[in-house]
Design a protein around this motif. Sequence first.
Motif, PDB file in Angstrom:
ATOM      1  N   SER A  79      12.224   7.948   3.883  1.00 28.10           N
ATOM      2  CA  SER A  79      11.389   7.196   3.591  1.00 28.10           C
ATOM      3  C   SER A  79       9.906   7.448   3.644  1.00 28.10           C
ATOM      4  N   GLY A  80       8.915   6.858   3.219  1.00 32.83           N
ATOM      5  CA  GLY A  80       7.513   7.285   2.943  1.00 32.83           C
ATOM      6  C   GLY A  80       7.078   7.017   1.644  1.00 32.83           C
ATOM      7  N   GLY A  81       5.731   6.965   1.776  1.00 34.25           N
ATOM      8  CA  GLY A  81       5.097   6.293   0.557  1.00 34.25           C
ATOM      9  C   GLY A  81       5.324   7.152  -0.799  1.00 34.25           C
ATOM     10  N   LEU A  82       5.128   8.409  -0.493  1.00 35.16           N
ATOM     11  CA  LEU A  82       4.933   9.334  -1.638  1.00 35.16           C
ATOM     12  C   LEU A  82       6.276   9.231  -2.219  1.00 35.16           C
ATOM     13  N   VAL A  83       7.501   9.365  -1.149  1.00 35.40           N
ATOM     14  CA  VAL A  83       8.948   9.525  -1.770  1.00 35.40           C
ATOM     15  C   VAL A  83       8.958   8.349  -2.430  1.00 35.40           C
ATOM     16  N   ARG A  87      12.248   0.850  14.507  1.00 30.87           N
ATOM     17  CA  ARG A  87      13.378   1.264  13.917  1.00 30.87           C
ATOM     18  C   ARG A  87      13.209   1.187  12.355  1.00 30.87           C
ATOM     19  N   SER A  88      14.234   2.025  11.639  1.00 24.26           N
ATOM     20  CA  SER A  88      13.819   2.131  10.257  1.00 24.26           C
ATOM     21  C   SER A  88      14.866   0.718   9.565  1.00 24.26           C
ATOM     22  N   VAL A  89      14.527   0.412   8.416  1.00 22.39           N
ATOM     23  CA  VAL A  89      15.316  -0.790   7.760  1.00 22.39           C
ATOM     24  C   VAL A  89      15.722  -0.691   6.614  1.00 22.39           C
ATOM     25  N   PRO A  90      17.078  -1.010   6.449  1.00 19.02           N
ATOM     26  CA  PRO A  90      17.758  -0.579   5.087  1.00 19.02           C
ATOM     27  C   PRO A  90      16.956  -1.576   4.102  1.00 19.02           C
ATOM     28  N   PHE A  91      17.032  -0.868   3.002  1.00 19.54           N
ATOM     29  CA  PHE A  91      16.348  -1.447   1.611  1.00 19.54           C
ATOM     30  C   PHE A  91      16.458  -3.285   1.552  1.00 19.54           C
ATOM     31  N   ASP A  92      17.824  -3.506   1.570  1.00 19.68           N
ATOM     32  CA  ASP A  92      18.016  -4.942   1.328  1.00 19.68           C
ATOM     33  C   ASP A  92      17.666  -5.920   2.465  1.00 19.68           C
ATOM     34  N   GLY A 125      -4.762   5.344   2.640  1.00 17.84           N
ATOM     35  CA  GLY A 125      -5.067   5.731   1.388  1.00 17.84           C
ATOM     36  C   GLY A 125      -4.863   4.541   0.316  1.00 17.84           C
ATOM     37  N   MET A 126      -3.764   3.999   0.508  1.00 14.97           N
ATOM     38  CA  MET A 126      -3.223   2.823  -0.830  1.00 14.97           C
ATOM     39  C   MET A 126      -2.727   1.623   0.148  1.00 14.97           C
ATOM     40  N   ASN A 127      -1.505   1.884   0.647  1.00 15.51           N
ATOM     41  CA  ASN A 127      -0.829   0.989   1.430  1.00 15.51           C
ATOM     42  C   ASN A 127       0.120   0.340   0.446  1.00 15.51           C
ATOM     43  N   LEU A 128       1.404   0.698   0.422  1.00 17.37           N
ATOM     44  CA  LEU A 128       2.582   0.139  -0.604  1.00 17.37           C
ATOM     45  C   LEU A 128       3.092  -0.870  -0.080  1.00 17.37           C
ATOM     46  N   VAL A 129       2.957  -1.229   1.288  1.00 19.51           N
ATOM     47  CA  VAL A 129       3.786  -2.245   1.789  1.00 19.51           C
ATOM     48  C   VAL A 129       3.500  -3.675   1.342  1.00 19.51           C
ATOM     49  N   CYS A 130       2.034  -3.630   1.394  1.00 18.47           N
ATOM     50  CA  CYS A 130       1.580  -4.967   0.644  1.00 18.47           C
ATOM     51  C   CYS A 130       1.815  -5.176  -0.719  1.00 18.47           C
ATOM     52  N   LEU A 188      -3.940  13.121  -3.869  1.00 20.50           N
ATOM     53  CA  LEU A 188      -4.212  12.951  -2.595  1.00 20.50           C
ATOM     54  C   LEU A 188      -3.904  11.485  -2.382  1.00 20.50           C
ATOM     55  N   HIS A 189      -2.772  11.455  -1.497  1.00 24.19           N
ATOM     56  CA  HIS A 189      -2.230  10.132  -0.894  1.00 24.19           C
ATOM     57  C   HIS A 189      -3.128   9.521   0.006  1.00 24.19           C
ATOM     58  N   THR A 190      -4.100  10.118   0.867  1.00 26.44           N
ATOM     59  CA  THR A 190      -4.858   9.747   1.934  1.00 26.44           C
ATOM     60  C   THR A 190      -6.154   9.370   1.301  1.00 26.44           C
ATOM     61  N   PHE A 241      -6.944  10.578  -7.257  1.00 30.88           N
ATOM     62  CA  PHE A 241      -7.343   9.508  -5.812  1.00 30.88           C
ATOM     63  C   PHE A 241      -6.870   8.173  -5.932  1.00 30.88           C
ATOM     64  N   HIS A 242      -6.545   7.570  -4.847  1.00 35.53           N
ATOM     65  CA  HIS A 242      -5.982   6.316  -5.141  1.00 35.53           C
ATOM     66  C   HIS A 242      -7.208   5.270  -5.686  1.00 35.53           C
ATOM     67  N   ILE A 243      -8.350   5.433  -5.387  1.00 41.43           N
ATOM     68  CA  ILE A 243      -9.577   4.596  -5.848  1.00 41.43           C
ATOM     69  C   ILE A 243     -10.769   5.351  -6.137  1.00 41.43           C
ATOM     70  N   VAL A 265       7.918  -1.445  13.354  1.00 40.76           N
ATOM     71  CA  VAL A 265       7.124  -0.142  13.421  1.00 40.76           C
ATOM     72  C   VAL A 265       8.173   0.925  13.269  1.00 40.76           C
ATOM     73  N   ILE A 266       7.954   1.774  12.146  1.00 41.02           N
ATOM     74  CA  ILE A 266       8.890   2.573  11.689  1.00 41.02           C
ATOM     75  C   ILE A 266       8.835   3.980  12.440  1.00 41.02           C
ATOM     76  N   PRO A 267       9.867   4.590  13.082  1.00 40.67           N
ATOM     77  CA  PRO A 267       9.603   5.834  13.817  1.00 40.67           C
ATOM     78  C   PRO A 267       9.001   6.762  12.918  1.00 40.67           C
ATOM     79  N   PRO A 314      -4.661   4.459  -9.147  1.00 44.57           N
ATOM     80  CA  PRO A 314      -4.125   3.563  -7.914  1.00 44.57           C
ATOM     81  C   PRO A 314      -2.603   3.385  -7.968  1.00 44.57           C
ATOM     82  N   ILE A 315      -2.041   4.174  -7.201  1.00 43.96           N
ATOM     83  CA  ILE A 315      -0.450   4.094  -7.126  1.00 43.96           C
ATOM     84  C   ILE A 315       0.062   2.648  -7.167  1.00 43.96           C
ATOM     85  N   GLY A 316       1.151   2.708  -8.117  1.00 36.90           N
ATOM     86  CA  GLY A 316       1.844   1.266  -8.134  1.00 36.90           C
ATOM     87  C   GLY A 316       3.180   1.483  -7.213  1.00 36.90           C
TER      88      GLY A 316
HETATM   89  C1  GDG Z   1       1.181   7.404   2.334  1.00 33.60           C
HETATM   90  C2  GDG Z   1      -0.420   6.981   2.530  1.00 33.60           C
HETATM   91  C3  GDG Z   1      -0.107   5.482   0.426  1.00 33.60           C
HETATM   92  C4  GDG Z   1       9.089   3.202   5.345  1.00 33.60           C
HETATM   93  N1  GDG Z   1       9.845   2.735   6.138  1.00 33.60           N
HETATM   94  C5  GDG Z   1      10.860   2.122   5.648  1.00 33.60           C
HETATM   95  C6  GDG Z   1      10.635   1.932   4.356  1.00 33.60           C
HETATM   96  N2  GDG Z   1       9.440   2.644   3.919  1.00 33.60           N
HETATM   97  C7  GDG Z   1       8.838   2.861   2.748  1.00 33.60           C
HETATM   98  C8  GDG Z   1       7.975   1.350   2.658  1.00 33.60           C
HETATM   99  C9  GDG Z   1       6.881   1.816   1.634  1.00 33.60           C
HETATM  100  C10 GDG Z   1       6.630   3.387   2.344  1.00 33.60           C
HETATM  101  O1  GDG Z   1       7.653   3.827   3.046  1.00 33.60           O
HETATM  102  C11 GDG Z   1       5.201   3.246   3.176  1.00 33.60           C
HETATM  103  O2  GDG Z   1       4.108   3.510   2.340  1.00 33.60           O
HETATM  104  P1  GDG Z   1       2.657   3.255   2.672  1.00 33.60           P
HETATM  105  O3  GDG Z   1       1.701   3.200   1.536  1.00 33.60           O
HETATM  106  O4  GDG Z   1       2.685   1.790   3.446  1.00 33.60           O
HETATM  107  O5  GDG Z   1       2.419   4.166   3.818  1.00 33.60           O
HETATM  108  P2  GDG Z   1       2.370   5.827   4.317  1.00 33.60           P
HETATM  109  O6  GDG Z   1       3.670   6.402   4.534  1.00 33.60           O
HETATM  110  O7  GDG Z   1       1.433   6.193   5.258  1.00 33.60           O
HETATM  111  O8  GDG Z   1       2.012   6.420   2.895  1.00 33.60           O
HETATM  112  C12 GDG Z   1      -0.438   5.466   1.930  1.00 33.60           C
HETATM  113  C13 GDG Z   1       1.180   6.276   0.306  1.00 33.60           C
HETATM  114  O9  GDG Z   1       1.088   7.524   0.921  1.00 33.60           O
HETATM  115  C14 GDG Z   1       1.323   6.483  -1.212  1.00 33.60           C
HETATM  116  O10 GDG Z   1       0.556   7.106  -1.820  1.00 33.60           O
HETATM  117  O11 GDG Z   1      -0.227   4.257  -0.081  1.00 33.60           O
HETATM  118  O12 GDG Z   1      -1.943   5.056   2.313  1.00 33.60           O
HETATM  119  O13 GDG Z   1      -0.599   6.873   3.938  1.00 33.60           O
HETATM  120  O14 GDG Z   1       7.353   1.943   0.234  1.00 33.60           O
HETATM  121  O15 GDG Z   1       8.707   0.635   1.749  1.00 33.60           O
HETATM  122  N3  GDG Z   1      11.663   1.510   3.454  1.00 33.60           N
HETATM  123  C15 GDG Z   1      12.860   1.208   3.779  1.00 33.60           C
HETATM  124  N4  GDG Z   1      12.798   1.166   5.118  1.00 33.60           N
HETATM  125  C16 GDG Z   1      12.367   1.644   5.968  1.00 33.60           C
HETATM  126  O16 GDG Z   1      12.423   1.736   7.350  1.00 33.60           O
HETATM  127  N5  GDG Z   1      13.551   0.609   2.752  1.00 33.60           N
END
Ligand code: GDG
Length: 761
Positions: free
Chosen positions: A35-39, A363-368, A388-393, A177-179, A210-212, A322-324, A249-251
Amino acid sequence: MDTAINTFRRIIIVSYRLPFRIQSDGDKKVLVQNSGGLVSAMSALTEKLSANKEQPLSDKIIWIGCGENTEAEYLDASDSSSDYHLIPVNIDDQTNKLFYGGFSNDFLWPIFHYFSNYAVFNETYFEAYCKAQRLFLEKIEACATEQDFIWIHDYQLLLLPGMIREKIPSATIGFFLHTPFPSFETFRILNRPWREALLNGMLGADLIGFHINDYAQYFLRAVSRTLGHDVGLNTTIVDGRMIRVDAFPIGIDFRKFDEAARSKKVQSEIKQIRSNLGPSKLIFSIDRLDYTKGFLSRLASYEFFLEKYPEWHEKIVFNMIVIPSRDTIGSYQEMKKEIDALVGRINGKYGTIVWRPIIYQYRSVPFDELVALYSLSEVALITPLRDGMNLVCKEFAACQIKNAGVLILSEMAGAAAELGEALIINPTDKMEVAAALNKALLLPVRERELRMELIRKRLMNYDVYSWGKDYFNSVILIKKEQDLRKVVVLRKEIRDQIISAYNNSGKRIIFLDYDGTLVPYSRFPELAVPTDKTIRMLDKLCSDPNNQVILISGRARSFLDEHFGNLPLHLVAEHGAFVKFPGHKWTCEIDNDQNWKTSILPILQRYSDHCIGAFIEEKTTSLAWHFRNVDAEIASAKVNQLREELREITSNDTLLCMMDGNKVIEIRRAGYDKGFAAMKYLKENSFDFLLAIGDDKTDEDLFRVMPENSYTVKVGLVPSLAKYNLRSQADVSALLAEFAKDDRVPIPFFGKLVNSIVELI
Ligand code: GDG
């Protein structure tokens, strides 16, 4: 995009971590995505690329990063449909601890997120940071070619683009740069050598994303203030190579979330969660465990909201997931404890027998399930202190298929620059956040729909695929731009050719500029004096009866007399205003009226007063305002103003003109330049070897008048009218030493004696 992609042989992505781990599935080993934004972003992008049936990728995408397994094991676990060829980088535990846990996460991460009080300064961190990136470099060197596109990601690998550039000078390198990139006031907390190394490392890339726009501008400012490079709106030039610095700005993979939200599986998951929740409205957040995400202030705001708006008690629930992440680090464990305690306190204070105000899960959460939670939440409470951006929103909005939810978003997240229809809040202002929560819960349906529709439309149009496309296209564009501005470095073959032409010619003319050509620049012009070695070399050159050597300079006559008066050199002073043949007196080539200076001097003086380090040089025919010692940023603003002011004057006075030199603006009598002076020599058109070397903008006038069969050489890797470029002043000395290299060696009398003997032998 597809055309852009096909420009390159392969794509090589480099990030700290490989995006997959190997898991057992019965007897089989399979790859599981981390998991993670970049991935999330990259896998969405690459899935799309591979799914393109008309123009699929010619080869698998190579992804280089740290991983637990060997290359063979990854290969074994990936099925034939996998998009990636995974190449692990092996870093020993101790180095990794200092490089990743230390320099990256304990130092850069807090500084880049404006938490400099959390930054741990440790010399050994940086050593490990360099060492680890050399290990990445080894893997890249083993597979990359000039035809590939190497795309490096994030703050753990800031040095890598520069390292690759050194090894593969014409590589195509992107960096993203993702931050955030911090403002200069924060960036300058880094000690100077690290600051310089990190910026130079990043500048190894052709495109820095950069994101912005703010982050891009902060970066350019750091480059200008730290390294003194001239920067434009979105570009800078280093060693003659133009580098683009821009916002991308990453989509997200909008359709993937949107479609998942409509799927039967998710819909039944929604029903399930809803039946557990009852009629309560759901406020939702999900973030990695990190102090930048603002958990404590979010909880404090929620507590304040519960206190201020008791009418919502038992009607809402805040699900905070909160994801570990990084929880082996002491400070993260501490933060986790604080979160646990605060949640416990709020639930204890406001909870009832039938109601728990916060459902907190670590904990982590499955996609569905994640999509279901995004879909059914009435409000997303996204309040990072920096992001940096925030993908969750964005993912939340993509799952709001009924446009019913409201997004509360921190102004400190890069995403806020794009999502203006959200309720934008300051995450540290609990009153504002509480008011936004109340507003979100009360917002009329129509307004909610309008806001969400606009957000979704934008995210759909600029999804991760468009982001990648935008980035790839920009790489192609900057490469084209570089080609147009290409400099032709004087390589060994050309150098040999020039030396052999010199040796085989009988009548030579050589024009040499002084500052930056015969001597390196110095802080003060008075200190830039020729060394004995340079004098000896010039002596040899101009003592050859076949040579006519002209020192063509902007310097005053007195300086040239003092240092070169004893040599049989032709001297040209003040950019061609004065000429002196060997053994003759100076002649003035122009009208020598000096009255004009009385109106210009006060202007230059006024600018000097405002620019610490600037100084005025008065010559007979000109006034030079030098700004090489002025802070680059102040200079860039003031120099433009001064130019404008002088331009105004010169456009009304045809007897005066302005010259832009190397960190100098010169105003002088019009009607002559270095080209004008050189023409007097070139009229006699019987030379069979012609050479002109110079580094300054004023030398372009010289290059312009040199005949077609001349060798013209610009010092510095910048575009020029000259045919060739030499990297530095030291290279000029080396080249000239070759010409003067008759074996008749050292100084006057004894040298000549030895030469005669050598000749006799
Ligand atoms: C860095 C920058 C920038 C996470 N846990 C689970 C899960 N995720 C997925 C979310 C979302 C991504 O991980 C988190 O992305 P964020 O952007 O919110 O935050 P960072 O990990 O800090 O990412 C950030 C990003 O890079 C991209 O450039 O936006 O600013 O800090 O996609 O969905 N997905 C699932 N279960 C999890 O438990 N399914």
